[in-house]
Design an enzyme around this catalytic site. Sequence first.
Site, PDB file in Angstrom:
ATOM      1  N   ASP A  61       0.827  -1.197   0.000  1.00  0.00           N
ATOM      2  CA  ASP A  61       0.000   0.000   0.000  1.00  0.00           C
ATOM      3  C   ASP A  61       0.867   1.256   0.000  1.00  0.00           C
ATOM      4  O   ASP A  61       2.000   1.251   0.502  1.00  0.00           O
ATOM      5  CB  ASP A  61      -0.883   0.054   1.256  1.00  0.00           C
ATOM      6  CG  ASP A  61      -1.939  -1.034   1.294  1.00  0.00           C
ATOM      7  OD1 ASP A  61      -2.139  -1.695   0.266  1.00  0.00           O
ATOM      8  OD2 ASP A  61      -2.552  -1.193   2.361  1.00  0.00           O
ATOM      9  N   ARG A  62       0.296   2.338  -0.489  1.00  0.00           N
ATOM     10  CA  ARG A  62       1.007   3.621  -0.480  1.00  0.00           C
ATOM     11  C   ARG A  62       1.513   3.973   0.912  1.00  0.00           C
ATOM     12  O   ARG A  62       2.637   4.451   1.082  1.00  0.00           O
ATOM     13  CB  ARG A  62       0.065   4.722  -0.970  1.00  0.00           C
ATOM     14  CG  ARG A  62       0.693   6.121  -0.983  1.00  0.00           C
ATOM     15  CD  ARG A  62      -0.347   7.181  -1.256  1.00  0.00           C
ATOM     16  NE  ARG A  62      -1.301   7.250  -0.148  1.00  0.00           N
ATOM     17  CZ  ARG A  62      -2.405   7.993  -0.148  1.00  0.00           C
ATOM     18  NH1 ARG A  62      -2.709   8.706  -1.222  1.00  0.00           N
ATOM     19  NH2 ARG A  62      -3.214   8.015   0.893  1.00  0.00           N
TER      20      ARG A  62
END
Length: 233
Positions: A61-62
Amino acid sequence: MSNAFDIGARLLYRDALLLVIDKPAGLPVHPGPRGGETLTDHLDALRFGLPRRPETAHRLDRDTSGCLALGRHAKALARLGKLFSGSGVDKTYWAIVEGGPAEEAGRIDLPLARRSDDPRSWWMKADPAGDPSLTHWRVLGRAGGRTWLELKPVTGRTHQLRVHCAASGWPILGDAIYGGAPRGSALHLHARTLSIPLYPKRDAITVTAPPPPHIAEAVAPLAAQAAISRAPS
């Protein structure tokens, strides 16, 4: 992040097939509909003489930091893809959660599905009709209403750890999607270790990423309390 970001300084492991980097929190791996800087913008700096840049072998994930594996060419990516799509790679995460489980170790066996049919949406939900999703967890420390967990996902569903923790009643600190934290909060989820059995006749390649400052700061009192708890009386 910016173009001055030095991805080479975040290289944790390199051989003929594989690179592992310490991905910073806040940097998306792939371009999204809103544009902006991504990890892909920096991968040419990791060619090390090869004609093409490396490509990611899995997702982070970012807002998740830590170990991210890259394949250096097509054959390497194919081999890594098989390992990551099955259960060949051992993945260990650190998370700081609000509250915490009553037990010291356990498992979360909870199917997951997308919240929306919109292909642009990555938000997930617990759903009995969803894809099987399994996470093993272990308590590393507790203090001040928070718990430091070791999480080992057996499956690799999108947002699996975040949804599993939130659905268990102890959301990950800083999770604005599943935990109700203010938007822009720092997510306390870190891909601590990858162990990849890439070469059949050798030991698995094991790589560990140091926690970023916001997680190291949160871990410190939990680790101190754990040390006190383990000390002989």
